[in-house]
Design a protein around this motif. Structure first.
Motif, PDB file in Angstrom:
ATOM      1  N   ILE A   1      42.842  17.325 -26.486  1.00 51.12           N
ATOM      2  CA  ILE A   1      41.956  18.373 -27.004  1.00 51.12           C
ATOM      3  C   ILE A   1      41.795  18.245 -28.521  1.00 51.12           C
ATOM      4  N   ALA A   2      42.905  17.988 -29.222  1.00 45.68           N
ATOM      5  CA  ALA A   2      42.836  17.860 -30.681  1.00 45.68           C
ATOM      6  C   ALA A   2      41.946  16.680 -31.077  1.00 45.68           C
ATOM      7  N   ALA A   3      42.068  15.579 -30.343  1.00 49.66           N
ATOM      8  CA  ALA A   3      41.259  14.403 -30.653  1.00 49.66           C
ATOM      9  C   ALA A   3      39.781  14.705 -30.444  1.00 49.66           C
ATOM     10  N   ILE A   4      39.497  15.430 -29.388  1.00 47.91           N
ATOM     11  CA  ILE A   4      38.095  15.734 -29.087  1.00 47.91           C
ATOM     12  C   ILE A   4      37.517  16.707 -30.110  1.00 47.91           C
ATOM     13  N   ILE A   5      38.295  17.723 -30.479  1.00 45.96           N
ATOM     14  CA  ILE A   5      37.822  18.653 -31.521  1.00 45.96           C
ATOM     15  C   ILE A   5      37.612  17.897 -32.836  1.00 45.96           C
ATOM     16  N   GLY A   6      38.596  17.069 -33.190  1.00 47.11           N
ATOM     17  CA  GLY A   6      38.518  16.318 -34.443  1.00 47.11           C
ATOM     18  C   GLY A   6      37.340  15.374 -34.490  1.00 47.11           C
ATOM     19  N   THR A   7      36.902  14.901 -33.336  1.00 46.92           N
ATOM     20  CA  THR A   7      35.754  13.997 -33.289  1.00 46.92           C
ATOM     21  C   THR A   7      34.442  14.774 -33.242  1.00 46.92           C
ATOM     22  N   PHE A   8      34.445  15.817 -32.436  1.00 50.84           N
ATOM     23  CA  PHE A   8      33.203  16.536 -32.187  1.00 50.84           C
ATOM     24  C   PHE A   8      32.699  17.275 -33.427  1.00 50.84           C
ATOM     25  N   ILE A   9      33.602  17.998 -34.096  1.00 54.54           N
ATOM     26  CA  ILE A   9      33.155  18.854 -35.202  1.00 54.54           C
ATOM     27  C   ILE A   9      32.447  18.081 -36.321  1.00 54.54           C
ATOM     28  N   PRO A  10      33.038  16.989 -36.842  1.00 52.69           N
ATOM     29  CA  PRO A  10      32.301  16.280 -37.906  1.00 52.69           C
ATOM     30  C   PRO A  10      30.941  15.736 -37.437  1.00 52.69           C
ATOM     31  N   ILE A  11      30.873  15.219 -36.224  1.00 50.76           N
ATOM     32  CA  ILE A  11      29.581  14.701 -35.740  1.00 50.76           C
ATOM     33  C   ILE A  11      28.576  15.835 -35.626  1.00 50.76           C
ATOM     34  N   PHE A  12      29.047  16.964 -35.112  1.00 52.36           N
ATOM     35  CA  PHE A  12      28.191  18.132 -34.963  1.00 52.36           C
ATOM     36  C   PHE A  12      27.660  18.589 -36.329  1.00 52.36           C
ATOM     37  N   LEU A  13      28.564  18.711 -37.313  1.00 52.00           N
ATOM     38  CA  LEU A  13      28.148  19.149 -38.648  1.00 52.00           C
ATOM     39  C   LEU A  13      27.152  18.170 -39.253  1.00 52.00           C
ATOM     40  N   HIS A  14      27.431  16.878 -39.085  1.00 54.41           N
ATOM     41  CA  HIS A  14      26.547  15.848 -39.627  1.00 54.41           C
ATOM     42  C   HIS A  14      25.141  15.979 -39.051  1.00 54.41           C
ATOM     43  N   LYS A  15      25.071  16.220 -37.737  1.00 54.92           N
ATOM     44  CA  LYS A  15      23.755  16.379 -37.096  1.00 54.92           C
ATOM     45  C   LYS A  15      23.011  17.589 -37.644  1.00 54.92           C
ATOM     46  N   ARG A  16      23.780  18.619 -38.023  1.00 58.17           N
ATOM     47  CA  ARG A  16      23.165  19.827 -38.587  1.00 58.17           C
ATOM     48  C   ARG A  16      22.854  19.671 -40.071  1.00 58.17           C
ATOM     49  N   GLY A  17      23.163  18.519 -40.643  1.00 59.33           N
ATOM     50  CA  GLY A  17      22.886  18.309 -42.053  1.00 59.33           C
ATOM     51  C   GLY A  17      23.948  18.879 -42.984  1.00 59.33           C
ATOM     52  N   ILE A  18      25.153  19.190 -42.433  1.00 59.83           N
ATOM     53  CA  ILE A  18      26.246  19.691 -43.276  1.00 59.83           C
ATOM     54  C   ILE A  18      27.206  18.526 -43.541  1.00 59.83           C
ATOM     55  N   ASP A  19      27.737  18.448 -44.762  1.00 65.98           N
ATOM     56  CA  ASP A  19      28.670  17.372 -45.084  1.00 65.98           C
ATOM     57  C   ASP A  19      29.883  17.439 -44.154  1.00 65.98           C
ATOM     58  N   PRO A  20      30.089  16.417 -43.303  1.00 62.75           N
ATOM     59  CA  PRO A  20      31.170  16.501 -42.312  1.00 62.75           C
ATOM     60  C   PRO A  20      32.556  16.552 -42.948  1.00 62.75           C
ATOM     61  N   ALA A  21      32.661  16.182 -44.229  1.00 60.65           N
ATOM     62  CA  ALA A  21      33.981  16.176 -44.868  1.00 60.65           C
ATOM     63  C   ALA A  21      34.598  17.574 -44.930  1.00 60.65           C
ATOM     64  N   VAL A  22      33.766  18.627 -44.877  1.00 65.74           N
ATOM     65  CA  VAL A  22      34.341  19.976 -44.920  1.00 65.74           C
ATOM     66  C   VAL A  22      35.198  20.245 -43.687  1.00 65.74           C
ATOM     67  N   ALA A  23      34.966  19.473 -42.630  1.00 71.20           N
ATOM     68  CA  ALA A  23      35.689  19.728 -41.389  1.00 71.20           C
ATOM     69  C   ALA A  23      37.059  19.069 -41.361  1.00 71.20           C
ATOM     70  N   THR A  24      37.369  18.278 -42.390  1.00 69.51           N
ATOM     71  CA  THR A  24      38.680  17.636 -42.411  1.00 69.51           C
ATOM     72  C   THR A  24      39.673  18.578 -43.072  1.00 69.51           C
ATOM     73  N   GLY A  25      40.905  18.173 -43.125  1.00 67.36           N
ATOM     74  CA  GLY A  25      41.905  18.973 -43.830  1.00 67.36           C
ATOM     75  C   GLY A  25      42.235  20.273 -43.121  1.00 67.36           C
ATOM     76  N   PRO A  26      42.510  21.330 -43.902  1.00 68.25           N
ATOM     77  CA  PRO A  26      43.016  22.585 -43.352  1.00 68.25           C
ATOM     78  C   PRO A  26      42.148  23.161 -42.227  1.00 68.25           C
TER      79      PRO A  26
END
Lengths: 451, 451
Positions: free
Chosen positions: B402-427
């Protein structure tokens, strides 16, 4: 400029043309495509198709394509080419790129490939470059440069340069040497354009010239070139003789690689993996770091179990373990990341004590704020005694201070020992902070609540 | 080259010379020191000393020094100078650096400073550059470039270039325009050196020229220049007219800033802080991310408390919360970091599903390995029932997947929405994985153990 975009349709179209052996169509289609873009296409093809394309295209273009391929794709393609075919690619390349490619070949093939290079001077230059470690100035430099003797005139110089320039893709600076080949200065193209043709080089050259030595560290070279905005820097040997020059495009790769490595280390990934790598390769890069976390987690479990027995009424404390752990981990990563980046930029002086004291103060401020939030939330949302909330608050402040100090101390300590401080970021720092954090938490709780 | 090294002794020596007003000694001492090094010295001085030095040194040198200072130091020094003094520095700079400095001034001072620039052309160029957002090609470009008309001859061209070159620090390419100022090609210095002086430019220029538009994103420009190994790229306006050029040294700053920002985001630090910043500034950059972790921790506490009540004999499960949490966090950060880096390098194609499936498989492999280690350790080191160990093992595998899937999905999702995916890393990713991980862990335990 419409940037090139790699698409599945494009790949499929090229695969179809390869399948049907449509050489003419392929050549026409790829004629105006930049070699860096063709490299991206080839990265997506299977080995057979890739080799077909490399053999089809002109070696002037394929040599550049090969330098841009992913390393594993390149290895496989080179393995599929004869030594003679590789040599044909190599002769088209600048010496630095040629040496990089040869360096990747198995030892027994290196000599064979070199023996097929007809141009003796070129072969000699490449062999010289192979001597240097790839992480040094010698490993980055190319032999292609324009140099003139201080005793020439500007007219001589222009003539000589026309000849030399044939072999040099981009002329950045003209280096001036004495009769012993020692680097003594430089000339800019601009100076040359504006000087009288009869002047002696001796009278017009600039004696101030930045240079690096063959054994200097690649990352130091990158720092120097970036700091002084240099587009090329000459490299000298132990005797001060001009032996090569490094250009800014090679430095960009060094800067990027360094940034990527630090980033991946902070994220708990061994260097050099990409999303498209195989599961085996990715596991090898990720599992070791996860296991560190596993052992840390088991140790934390042992600590909790040992406190749990006497805990009695205060079993609620266990619910706040994730909070303690998350906070300790986050603080540790923040502190270490700032230090690691500061060390990389050379913007941190070595005063450990004052830095630790600053982190202590920072920990007090952050810890105090977080503890207040926690007190508030536990008061309204949890059915805890006031003394328990207070315990958690005090523990949080202590944990934050300790985590900040560990996160600051370890990278500085490693750096002083000559170890890359970036290894201390990521899972390493989180795990040690998890363990310390939980130990501190329960110790303080035991002290205050007296179980 | 002995690299310049900033030392406390050096700073003290300079402070003493400033104290005793020893102008001559200071000028002599700093005469051969590079402006980037003097900037490092000034960063360490107090405002009064810094202003003294800036006023003492020649404005040819101080203008470059000012561009290299830390932003907060520069702000204070400029604040200490009159608009006329600032204008004197500005006229020595290339238009891009000049515009950057003016952009940092308070609005009311901008116009005043510009009004003191005597060279009308220079002022006009700077004002034009101020129009562009600093994160675009227009914000990066300089007006200084060498351009020739297609109708000239090589001889004309060389003459004209000598004049233009006076204003251009480094000549990279000569751009060819038509009568409407439209960019139609380029000439290399090499071509110019080897062409006959009587040839028409029309007959010798290269029509293939890479360029970017004023509104292109700075990071895209960096990617294009790095990919195609360009040392300079011309910038055109909406009508295709040549309006400026970007050089590689500016791009290096873009690449570094991007890497630093991603790194800091992954470490839970808002961008743009350094170890030497004030505690207040550091707290502002760090506390918000820590609070995310705090709220996550409180939520996890709530989850644990709700399960705890019925847990009875299985209270041992609580000891393994840190293990679950550390594993979920580490896996999440690893997965997201690989995706974020891949997106930054443009090496990830958009197929979410296949990527998620790959992370699922990776999670199975990693999870299986870690679960085996955990089973082994709990068996030998902890006094747990076999069914409890098994529960923990199964939970670990599920949590990792589950953690791997969340960690993969969120940055791709943000990127598609035009948001910098780096915000999804870290805390952010660690906290959400903590909560999900603990919820999954206890849910599975409840299911298997039936409490």
């Amino acid at each position: 400029m419409t940037p090139f975009k790699l698409s599945d349709e494009l790949i499929e179209k090229i695969e179809a043309l390869i399948d049907s052996d449509s050489k003419h169509d392929l050549l026409q289609m790829l004629h105006d495509v930049h070699y860096a873009d063709i490299a991206e296409i080839i990265n997506e093809l299977n080995l057979e198709e890739a080799t077909y394309l490399i053999k089809l295209l002109d070696s002037k273009k394929t040599s550049d394509i090969i330098t841009e391929l992913d390393e594993d794709v390149r290895d496989k393609i080179l393995n599929n080419l004869s030594s003679k075919e590789i040599a044909k690619e190599i002769v088209e390349l600048d010496t630095d790129d040629a040496a990089d490619i040869i360096n990747e070949l198995p030892d027994e093939r290196k000599e064979e490939v070199i023996s097929y290079i007809d141009d003796h001077e070129h072969a000699k230059d490449i062999v010289e470059l192979l001597r240097y470690d790839e992480d040094t100035a010698g490993g980055l430099m190319a032999k292609e440069l324009v140099k003139v003797n201080e005793n020439w005139t500007v007219l001589n110089c222009v003539k000589e340069m026309r000849a030399q320039a044939e072999h040099v893709t981009r002329v950045h600076s003209i280096y001036v040497v004495d009769d012993n080949e020692k680097l003594i200065g430089r000339l800019s193209l601009k100076d040359l354009l504006t000087a009288s043709t009869r002047s002696a080089i001796k009278d017009v050259y600039i004696t101030k010239v930045d240079y690096v030595s063959v054994h200097d560290d690649a990352e130091d070279v990158a720092r120097i070139m970036a700091k002084y905005d240099l587009e090329a820097i000459p490299v000298v040997d132990e005797l001060g003789r001009l032996v090569g020059r490094i250009t800014i495009d090679d430095i960009i790769d060094v800067i990027r690689d360094e940034a990527e490595r630090d980033y991946q280390m902070a994220a708990g990934i061994s260097k050099d993996v990409e999303a498209k790598d195989s599961i085996l390769k990715l596991t090898r890069a990720r599992l070791p770091w996860l296991l560190i976390g596993t052992f840390g987690g088991m140790m934390a479990a042992k600590i909790i179990t040992s406190f749990q027995q006497g805990m009695g009424d205060y079993v609620i404390l266990l619910s706040f373990v994730p909070l303690i752990q998350a906070t300790a981990g986050n603080v540790g990563v923040q502190s270490s990341a700032i230090i690691v980046q500061g060390l990389a930029n050379d913007s941190i002086d070595g005063q450990i004590l004052s830095r630790l004291f600053k982190e202590f103060l920072l920990g007090l401020v952050n810890g105090g704020s977080i503890a207040s939030v926690v007190l508030l939330i536990t008061h309204f949302l949890f059915d805890t005694q006031y003394v328990v909330s207070l315990t958690i608050g005090i523990a949080i402040i202590s944990v934050i201070i300790i985590a900040a100090i560990i996160g600051t101390f370890i990278p500085i300590f490693l750096h002083k020992r000559g170890i890359d401080p970036a290894v201390a970021t990521g899972p390493f720092i989180t795990t040690s902070n998890d363990i310390f954090g939980i130990l501190v938490y329960f110790s303080i709780a035991k002290l205050i609540l007296g179980f």
